[in-house]
Structures are given as structure tokens and as C-alpha cells.
Design a protein around this motif. Structure first.
Motif, PDB file in Angstrom:
ATOM      1  N   GLY A 104       0.876  -1.056   0.137  1.00  0.00           N
ATOM      2  CA  GLY A 104      -0.054  -0.140   0.089  1.00  0.00           C
ATOM      3  C   GLY A 104       0.880   1.271  -0.091  1.00  0.00           C
ATOM      4  N   ASN A 105       2.103   1.379  -0.586  1.00  0.00           N
ATOM      5  CA  ASN A 105       2.812   2.220  -0.703  1.00  0.00           C
ATOM      6  C   ASN A 105       3.611   2.804   0.543  1.00  0.00           C
ATOM      7  N   THR A 106       3.449   1.968   1.588  1.00  0.00           N
ATOM      8  CA  THR A 106       4.151   2.321   2.879  1.00  0.00           C
ATOM      9  C   THR A 106       5.435   1.872   2.732  1.00  0.00           C
ATOM     10  N   GLY A 107       5.800   0.984   1.935  1.00  0.00           N
ATOM     11  CA  GLY A 107       7.131   0.456   1.835  1.00  0.00           C
ATOM     12  C   GLY A 107       7.535  -0.535   3.073  1.00  0.00           C
ATOM     13  N   LYS A 108       6.510  -0.433   3.871  1.00  0.00           N
ATOM     14  CA  LYS A 108       6.611  -1.477   5.071  1.00  0.00           C
ATOM     15  C   LYS A 108       5.730  -2.671   5.331  1.00  0.00           C
ATOM     16  N   MET A 109       6.111  -3.736   5.916  1.00  0.00           N
ATOM     17  CA  MET A 109       5.566  -5.032   6.147  1.00  0.00           C
ATOM     18  C   MET A 109       4.179  -4.711   7.155  1.00  0.00           C
ATOM     19  N   TYR A 110       4.803  -4.003   8.298  1.00  0.00           N
ATOM     20  CA  TYR A 110       3.608  -3.606   9.256  1.00  0.00           C
ATOM     21  C   TYR A 110       3.613  -2.144   9.491  1.00  0.00           C
ATOM     22  N   ASP A 111       2.122  -1.676   9.681  1.00  0.00           N
ATOM     23  CA  ASP A 111       2.112  -0.056  10.207  1.00  0.00           C
ATOM     24  C   ASP A 111       3.137   0.481  11.021  1.00  0.00           C
ATOM     25  N   VAL A 112       3.247  -0.201  12.106  1.00  0.00           N
ATOM     26  CA  VAL A 112       4.123   0.432  13.055  1.00  0.00           C
ATOM     27  C   VAL A 112       4.978  -0.444  13.686  1.00  0.00           C
ATOM     28  N   SER A 113       6.145  -0.174  14.681  1.00  0.00           N
ATOM     29  CA  SER A 113       6.837  -1.288  15.009  1.00  0.00           C
ATOM     30  C   SER A 113       7.271  -0.508  16.339  1.00  0.00           C
ATOM     31  N   VAL A 114       7.752  -1.567  17.339  1.00  0.00           N
ATOM     32  CA  VAL A 114       8.288  -0.933  18.563  1.00  0.00           C
ATOM     33  C   VAL A 114       9.095   0.271  18.356  1.00  0.00           C
ATOM     34  N   GLU A 115       9.919  -0.211  17.516  1.00  0.00           N
ATOM     35  CA  GLU A 115      10.978   1.069  17.209  1.00  0.00           C
ATOM     36  C   GLU A 115      10.279   2.317  17.103  1.00  0.00           C
ATOM     37  N   GLU A 116       9.362   2.441  16.089  1.00  0.00           N
ATOM     38  CA  GLU A 116       8.604   3.545  15.553  1.00  0.00           C
ATOM     39  C   GLU A 116       8.012   4.102  16.894  1.00  0.00           C
ATOM     40  N   LEU A 117       7.257   3.431  17.496  1.00  0.00           N
ATOM     41  CA  LEU A 117       6.460   3.874  18.506  1.00  0.00           C
ATOM     42  C   LEU A 117       7.223   4.679  19.601  1.00  0.00           C
ATOM     43  N   ILE A 118       8.437   4.097  19.844  1.00  0.00           N
ATOM     44  CA  ILE A 118       9.411   4.731  20.962  1.00  0.00           C
ATOM     45  C   ILE A 118      10.069   5.965  20.340  1.00  0.00           C
ATOM     46  N   SER A 119      10.783   5.774  19.162  1.00  0.00           N
ATOM     47  CA  SER A 119      11.881   6.560  18.661  1.00  0.00           C
ATOM     48  C   SER A 119      11.033   8.035  18.133  1.00  0.00           C
ATOM     49  N   GLU A 120       9.674   8.158  17.651  1.00  0.00           N
ATOM     50  CA  GLU A 120       9.225   9.165  17.215  1.00  0.00           C
ATOM     51  C   GLU A 120       9.378  10.366  18.109  1.00  0.00           C
ATOM     52  N   LEU A 121       9.106  10.430  19.301  1.00  0.00           N
ATOM     53  CA  LEU A 121       9.224  11.490  20.130  1.00  0.00           C
ATOM     54  C   LEU A 121      10.484  11.933  20.445  1.00  0.00           C
ATOM     55  N   PHE A 122      11.321  10.750  20.597  1.00  0.00           N
ATOM     56  CA  PHE A 122      13.091  11.253  20.745  1.00  0.00           C
ATOM     57  C   PHE A 122      13.428  12.013  19.659  1.00  0.00           C
ATOM     58  N   LEU A 123      13.025  11.650  18.376  1.00  0.00           N
ATOM     59  CA  LEU A 123      13.639  12.378  17.386  1.00  0.00           C
ATOM     60  C   LEU A 123      12.997  13.759  17.147  1.00  0.00           C
ATOM     61  N   LYS A 124      11.845  13.766  17.579  1.00  0.00           N
ATOM     62  CA  LYS A 124      11.186  15.356  17.682  1.00  0.00           C
ATOM     63  C   LYS A 124      12.062  16.184  18.873  1.00  0.00           C
ATOM     64  N   GLU A 125      12.235  15.592  20.213  1.00  0.00           N
ATOM     65  CA  GLU A 125      12.849  16.297  21.129  1.00  0.00           C
ATOM     66  C   GLU A 125      14.167  16.692  20.626  1.00  0.00           C
ATOM     67  N   THR A 126      15.146  15.663  20.170  1.00  0.00           N
ATOM     68  CA  THR A 126      16.505  15.989  19.771  1.00  0.00           C
ATOM     69  C   THR A 126      16.769  16.469  18.606  1.00  0.00           C
ATOM     70  N   LYS A 127      15.634  16.648  17.727  1.00  0.00           N
ATOM     71  CA  LYS A 127      15.710  17.225  16.224  1.00  0.00           C
ATOM     72  C   LYS A 127      16.815  16.319  15.711  1.00  0.00           C
ATOM     73  N   GLY A 128      17.044  15.166  15.868  1.00  0.00           N
ATOM     74  CA  GLY A 128      17.788  14.176  15.321  1.00  0.00           C
ATOM     75  C   GLY A 128      17.548  13.786  13.730  1.00  0.00           C
ATOM     76  N   ALA A 129      18.478  13.526  13.031  1.00  0.00           N
ATOM     77  CA  ALA A 129      18.129  13.089  11.615  1.00  0.00           C
ATOM     78  C   ALA A 129      17.426  11.775  11.163  1.00  0.00           C
ATOM     79  N   ASP A 130      18.024  11.011  12.216  1.00  0.00           N
ATOM     80  CA  ASP A 130      17.539   9.529  11.939  1.00  0.00           C
ATOM     81  C   ASP A 130      17.704   8.752  13.444  1.00  0.00           C
ATOM     82  N   SER A 131      17.109   7.607  13.402  1.00  0.00           N
ATOM     83  CA  SER A 131      17.502   6.819  14.582  1.00  0.00           C
ATOM     84  C   SER A 131      17.702   5.189  14.205  1.00  0.00           C
TER      85      SER A 131
END
Ligand SMILES: [Zn+2]
Ligand SMILES: [Zn+2]
Length: 400
Positions: free
Chosen positions: A192-219
Motif C-alpha cells: 500500500g505504498n508504505t514500503g513496510k510490512m507492518y504499519d508500526v513497530s516498537v521501534e517507531e512507537l518509541i523513537s518518534e518522540l525522541f527524534l522530535k525532541e532531539t531534532k535528530g536526523a534519524d535513529s
């Protein structure tokens, strides 16, 4: 010897005091500039007719008088991100390095120090004073790379590593982002054009806020092993390290973030025990097999006799396990030996097993035998087909 060589050099080319002194840099501990001055004064005094006096109007053959501009070069540093420690280096044009090499060969200058070393030292002193941050030889927050000859500054921001433990409270989500097997992440009809097998992952659920807070490029998400998609991670949680790449903010409030991540992901993922760690911990949690405890539900009802048999047999028992059929297409086929320390059955129901074992043991296969690829197994012991229908990790050893 020094005087004779210096005289020969200065007859041919112009060198500033820094560069003259540096040709004999490894002989004494004085600064190159001071040594250069002393040599020049002596030569002038002993050979007044030769006028080897350095003319400041003329540019230095080696460095083009870069040392006079040190302060201006350092002023180019204006980072737009947060950091507390730094390491500095310089990028010297190839042609200058070549000239230096040429000089060394021609005059046999075995005690020559390189211009790069001197510039690193001289500029490094100024940088610390100007930006008011701590110089660190390793594990620095940022590496500042000066290009003294074209007024450019490069920054290499080192990642931030955050350790914690996570619980996975729902089935059906993988630990890390799982790219679509057909399009490899580009997006296609299958995913469905997501490029992923699953909508979300533990990784994404955790890292999103950290990326926002640190203004990091990637995780990157590094787990101490991983549970299957349909397996819950309960109890004290699984250790992980979240690596934030190129963070612009490093001083983040981990307690506050932990609360926020847990609020947003309530009922799905929970994190705890966050702290900042060094890079080495990543390898450590990936390579130490921590003992684990699982709760498994099987598809048969065990008799009291069978329960007794299982508990008696699986005591400090070595299990020989070939890579399971279900994962062998994506993992190396090898035989591993892992221990089962004990298996407890339940008094209240006939299909629950509590399994205490080494990390890295495949539990579903320990139960089913995986067509003989896992040896021994519970199915083999009882001489019947048994499958695991539900699996939870209920505890992972504390130490890292
Ligand atoms: Zn010079
Ligand atoms: Zn796809």
C-alpha cells in the motif's frame, strides 16, 4: 647540523618561523615558532652577509602564513546545535602536504613535524577558549573539522545513545521497522505504498518522540534479541538502546520523555529505566545472551503424568537447535546449543508451560521439535504432536 640545513633551505625558499622551527619539531620541546626564531636569529648573526632574514611581506612557501590567520579561522565556527564536548581536526590541502614531503626528502629532515599536527594543536587551543566547551580526545559530542584554506567548517555530530527496557503489550507488531519484501521500502501495491510490512513497530512507537525532541536526523533501534511479532514482551521488559543520529539537542529530559512515550502508546508499548549510555553498550546488549523466562500456551491438555515427565526431563538440559524452518530462509542455517534450566507446569490448567532458558533459544520449536531440527523437544519427549499457540516473554535477566 640544524643551522647548516636551515641555511641551505632558507637560501632557496621562504619559511615563516612556525614552518622553519617545525622542520626540527621532534628534536626539542620548545614551540616551533620559538625554535624557528632562534634559528633565524643565529643565522643572521653568524652570516650577516647572507640576509636570510625572513621578510614578512613574502608568503611562507609551505603554509602561506596561515598561522597569522589562526584567530580568523576559528571565528568561522558557529554551530547551530547543542553540544558540550568537542574534538577538532583540520583539513590540509594535498599540495601543501606534498610540498612538506618534498622538503623532508630533499634535506633529510627526519625530525620534521607535519603542518597538520601543528595546526591541530594551535587551532585547538583557540577553539576551546572561544566556544567555551570541553575538549575531549574520544567520545566527544562533535568533531569540528576546520578547512583553514577555504574558511569552511565541517561538523560531525556524534550520535546519542539512550538505554532502556521496553514492554510490548499487544501482538502483531514487530520490534523494528520491517521493509516490504517486494519493494524493499520504495513503496508498491503489496504494501500500500508504505514500503513496510507492518504499519508500526516498537521501534517507531518509541523513537518518534525522541527524534522530535532531539531534532535528530534519524535513529537506529538496538534490542537485546527480539520476540516474534505474535509474542508479548511482559515483566521487566527487554533491554534496548535507541541511537539518535545527528541530534541538535542533547540535553533532553529522559524522565519526561518516558512519561510521554508511555502516555501516547498506552496499551501497546511501555518503556522504563531510561539513561544515557556510551556506544559500547550497543554491542554488549546485542551479544550477551541474557536468560529469559517464557509463558507458553500449547494446543494439547497435558496429563499429570506428562507434566511430571516434562518437569523432570527439562532440568539444566542442553538443547541442540538448527535454525528453525520458518526463519531459515533469512538466517544462516547453523546448530546452536542453548540450555533449558527448568520448565514449570501449572496446577490450575493443563496447557501452560513456564520455561526458564538461555536467550537465543527458539521456544516454539522447543515445543514442537520442528520436524526433528530441535533436539530434544517437548513433542518428542511425549511422543505426540504439540504446537505452541500463544507465547509471552515474562522476564529477562537484569544484568547487561
Ligand atoms: Zn609557514
Ligand atoms: Zn512494497
Amino acid at each position: 647540523m640544524i643551522l647548516k640545513t636551515s641555511k641551505e633551505i632558507l637560501r632557496e625558499i621562504t619559511l615563516c618561523d612556525h614552518c622553519l622551527g617545525r622542520q626540527f619539531g621532534k628534536i626539542s620541546i620548545s614551540t616551533n615558532e620559538r625554535r624557528g626564531k632562534v634559528i633565524r636569529n643565529l643565522l643572521n648573526c653568524l652570516n650577516p652577509e647572507l640576509s636570510t632574514n625572513f621578510n614578512k611581506q613574502k608568503p611562507c612557501f609551505l603554509c602561506d602564513n596561515i598561522f597569522e590567520r589562526a584567530e580568523d579561522i576559528v571565528k568561522n565556527i558557529s554551530p547551530d546545535f547543542e553540544f558540550f564536548t568537542f574534538h577538532a581536526g583540520t583539513k590540509i590541502p594535498e599540495e601543501i602536504m606534498k610540498k612538506e614531503e618534498m622538503l623532508k626528502e630533499k634535506y633529510g629532515l627526519q625530525y620534521q613535524e607535519s603542518i597538520k599536527q601543528e595546526l591541530n594543536r594551535e587551532l585547538g587551543k583557540d577553539i576551546g577558549a572561544i566556544i567555551g566547551k570541553e575538549f575531549k580526545r574520544e567520545k566527544e559530542d562533535v568533531t569540528i573539522l576546520l578547512h583553514p584554506y577555504d574558511s569552511k567548517v565541517e561538523y560531525v555530530i556524534n550520535p546519542l545513545f539512550i538505554y532502556g527496557r521496553y514492554n510490548k503489550l499487544v501482538r502483531g507488531i514487530p520490534q523494528t521497522k520491517w521493509f516490504c519484501t517486494r519493494c524493499k521500502g520504495r513503496g508498491c501495491a503489496k504494501c500500500g505504498n508504505t514500503g513496510k510490512m507492518y504499519d508500526v513497530s516498537v521501534e517507531e512507537l518509541i523513537s518518534e518522540l525522541f527524534l522530535k525532541e532531539t531534532k535528530g536526523a534519524d535513529s537506529s533501534f538496538h534490542g537485546a534479541g527480539r520476540e516474534d511479532i505474535d509474542v508479548l514482551m511482559l515483566g521487566n521488559g527487554r533491554p534496548f538502546v535507541l541511537e539518535i543520529k545527528s541530534p541538535k539537542i542533547r540535553d533532553i529530559d529522559l524522565q519526561k520523555l518516558e512519561l510521554e512515550v508511555n502516555q501516547i502508546n498506552e496499551g501497546k508499548v511501555r518503556i522504563s529505566g531510561l539513561c544515557f549510555v556510551e556506544k559500547e553498550i550497543v554491542e554488549k546488549i546485542k551479544n550477551t545472551h541474557m536468560r529469559k523466562t517464557y509463558l507458553a500456551e500449547i494446543d494439547v491438555c497435558l496429563t499429570e503424568e506428562e507434566k511430571r515427565k516434562i518437569e523432570e526431563f527439562f532440568l539444566d538440559r542442553d538443547i541442540y537447535q538448527e535454525t528453525p524452518n520458518r526463519v531459515v530462509h533469512r538466517r544462516a542455517d547453523k546448530t546452536r546449543i542453548r540450555k533449558v534450566y527448568k520448565v514449570l507446569t501449572s496446577k490450575e490448567n493443563c496447557s501452560s508451560l513456564e520455561i526458564y532458558c538461555d536467550g537465543g533459544l527458539y521456544i516454539k520449536e522447543l515445543i514442537s521439535g520442528d520436524e526433528g531440527r530441535t533436539n530434544p523437544s517437548i513433542a518428542e519427549l511425549l511422543g505426540k504432536n504439540i504446537k505452541c499457540v500463544l507465547l509471552n516473554v515474562i522476564s529477562i535477566e537484569e544484568k547487561v
